[in-house]
Design a protein around this motif. Structure first.
Motif, mmCIF file in Angstrom:
data_model
loop_
_atom_site.group_PDB
_atom_site.id
_atom_site.type_symbol
_atom_site.label_atom_id
_atom_site.label_comp_id
_atom_site.label_asym_id
_atom_site.label_seq_id
_atom_site.Cartn_x
_atom_site.Cartn_y
_atom_site.Cartn_z
ATOM 1 N N GLU A 550 -47.959 12.685 60.036
ATOM 2 C CA GLU A 550 -48.009 12.712 61.254
ATOM 3 C C GLU A 550 -48.560 10.080 61.171
ATOM 4 N N SER A 551 -49.429 10.017 61.034
ATOM 5 C CA SER A 551 -50.054 8.848 60.526
ATOM 6 C C SER A 551 -48.632 8.277 60.318
ATOM 7 N N SER A 553 -46.174 9.157 59.185
ATOM 8 C CA SER A 553 -45.243 8.464 60.519
ATOM 9 C C SER A 553 -45.132 7.233 61.578
ATOM 10 N N LYS A 554 -45.543 7.570 61.739
ATOM 11 C CA LYS A 554 -46.169 6.351 62.835
ATOM 12 C C LYS A 554 -46.480 4.856 62.571
ATOM 13 N N GLN A 555 -46.475 5.081 60.978
ATOM 14 C CA GLN A 555 -46.868 3.765 60.542
ATOM 15 C C GLN A 555 -45.031 3.119 59.947
ATOM 16 N N ARG A 557 -42.527 4.609 61.838
ATOM 17 C CA ARG A 557 -42.008 3.800 63.402
ATOM 18 C C ARG A 557 -42.091 2.572 63.754
#
Length: 559
Positions: A550-551, A553-555, A557
């Motif tokens: 999740e982390s 993926s956030k980075q 994006r």
């Protein structure tokens, strides 16, 4: 390799090691065990160079780099990531050389300095440091917070991360799990398994030792005895040796019979639930090592409760958390940690409370213990409920200038004033005798608590808890300062206890031996955890993997 040949080590007039010899090979992972005061920390002093042998010969390869956790509490406004990076002594030295080379205006020196900086891993130092910090339970938002903005326990985690950051051929760890919860322990366990150097570790956590070590070094009667294998293998071998010696006294035989009695009783009671089967296996292990347990210097028991209300308590739509700070602006809302708890706790239940750090385990226990009021909803207590509460910060509650006897006299006075009865009468001699059952004998009853070790303080808190004769035990990390033999004594005492137990602990051996049911505190709620501690470990690893993905993926994006 590390070689001790006929080494003698003293602390003052006391001989801790007497003409003892042992060899440790490169790459071995060693568990150092022995009773409190046997000399484990003193041996660490010899290994790290702060102490020198009083006799014999000691040698360690001169080229070995050593890492260990600094015991001082860091006071700095440096950011957490930079603080941990500075633990890499090779990288720090390379950076210093770059600065010196640039100042000297020597092109060749600068070229060598930049090459050394690259070899020291400057390109990925920040990523390595942050991986350690997050693995030990910090949030992404903590990575650049000042070190002195964290509480003492979290700062000690940063000291641990800093030690792991340091390149080393020898890693010395003294109780590395003391400030960790279960999810951080699972991560550290995996990290230490991958560590390529020689590891020597003092720990009172059986499962942690079992998972990591392949050699056990036992300090016994001022000698170092080397056993091939982890802690459980050492215990098996020692139990066999003691049985072969046939030197069991009548007192030991009674203790073994007593252990056998409760093991048989609880094995017969256990249901077919997976958690209960885990507990049966733990009890069978205790049966196997009964001679070792019987040799322990300390045992105790909880008295049968005066009554057992059923249910003990019921939580009806309870919302728990913390009220606004006293200096908060008017109208500030309370901090909610867990919502909508509707659960009952029944007589003789054994509940292990699981959950990652910060999810609300201690908040739940504090609310049941009446230390916090629910924000909304109800906690309905059964008639005659009598709580015995061991808080994580319980040792801080002790008065350092007072003696164990003064603590017990004050507790007896408060208990009698509240119209409750204790384990024994409140007369001074009775209290002295009771303290004696917890190894506070002779002049020790008059020793100021502030001069005692963490283990002795924890034993005094247990003594005060037992004296109150509760029917519901709330235990929040009770083993933090207890040695292995006292942990075993606690496990036996909790199994014999006729009342209800609710336990928060990172000691998996204790959770396995004591608990039949597990509650999982997670994502603002509480649910039964279906499975045993092995399933919970898999759950933690899956959650960590999900959080990493999740982390990332956030980075991605954001980029």
């Amino acid at each position: 390799m590390i070689i001790l040949s006929n080494v003698t080590l003293r602390r003052g007039a006391k001989v801790l090691l007497d003409k003892t010899s042992v060899t440790l090979n490169p790459g071995e992972k060693v568990g150092l065990v022995g009773r409190n005061g046997a000399g484990k920390s003193t041996l660490f002093g010899l290994l790290n160079g702060t102490l020198h042998e009083d006799g014999g010969d000691f040698s360690i390869p001169s080229q070995w780099r050593m890492a260990q956790v600094a015991q001082d509490m860091p006071e700095t406004d440096q950011g957490a990531t930079d603080f941990v990076i500075d633990g890499d002594t090779t990288l720090v030295a390379a950076r210093n050389e770059v600065h010196a080379a640039e100042a000297s205006d020597d092109g060749m020196r600068m070229a060598h300095a930049y090459m050394a900086l690259n070899d020291a891993g400057a390109h990925d130092a920040e990523a390595r440091a942050q991986s350690l910090i997050l693995g030990l339970g910090f949030k992404v938002s903590d990575l650049n917070k000042p070190v002195n903005s964290f509480s003492g326990g979290w700062r000690m985690r940063l000291q641990l991360a800093r030690a792991l950051m340091c390149p080393s051929e020898l890693l010395l760890l003294d109780e590395p799990t003391n400030h960790l919860d279960l999810d951080a322990m699972v991560w550290l366990e995996a990290w230490l398994k991958r560590y390529a150097g020689t590891l020597i570790m003092i720990s009172h956590d059986r499962e942690f030792l079992d998972a990591i070590t392949q050699v056990t070094l036992h300090i016994d009667n001022a000698k170092l005895v080397r056993y091939g294998g982890n802690y459980s293998t050492f215990e098996d071998m020692r139990a066999e040796q003691m049985a072969l010696q046939q030197a069991t006294t009548a007192k030991q035989a009674d203790k073994i019979a007593h252990l056998q009695s409760f093991i048989n009783r609880f094995k017969a009671k256990a249901s077919k639930a997976k958690q209960a089967q885990s507990r049966v296996k733990a009890l069978e292990r205790m049966e196997k090592i009964a001679p070792v347990l019987a040799d322990a210097e300390f045992t105790f028991e909880f008295q049968e409760p005066v009554n057992l209300p059923d249910p003990m308590l019921t939580m009806d739509g309870a919302v728990i958390g913390y009220p606004p700070a006293e200096d908060a602006p008017s109208g500030t809302a309370p901090t909610v940690i867990v919502r909508n708890i509707s659960r009952s706790v029944h007589a003789a239940q054994r509940i292990g409370i699981l959950g990652a750090n910060g999810q609300g385990k201690s908040t739940l226990v504090k609310t049941i213990a009446r230390a916090l009021a629910p924000i909304s909803g109800e906690v309905i207590e059964g008639h005659g409920l009598k709580i015995g509460y061991f808080a994580q910060q319980e040792l801080d509650v002790l008065q350092p200038q007072d003696t164990p006897l003064e603590h017990m006299l004050r507790l007896a006075k408060e208990t009698i004033a509240a119209g409750r009865s204790g384990h024994v009468a409140g007369r001074e001699q009775d209290l002295r005798n009771f303290l004696g059952t917890f190894n506070f004998g002779g002049e020790m009853v008059k020793q100021p608590v502030g001069t005692m070790s963490g283990g002795e303080k924890a034993r005094l808190v247990l003594c005060m808890l037992v004296w109150q004769r509760p029917n519901l035990l709330l235990l929040d990390e009770p083993t933090n300062h207890l040695d292995l033999s006292t942990r075993e004594a606690l496990g036996v005492a909790l199994n014999e206890f006729e009342g209800t137990v609710m336990l928060v602990s990172h000691d998996r051996a204790l959770l396995r031996a004591v608990c039949d049911d597990f509650w999982l505190v997670s994502k603002g709620g509480i649910e039964p955890f279906v499975g045993d501690l092995d399933d919970y470990q898999v759950y933690l690893l899956d959650e960590a993997k999900r959080a990493r993905e999740e982390s990332a993926s956030k980075q991605k994006r954001a980029a």
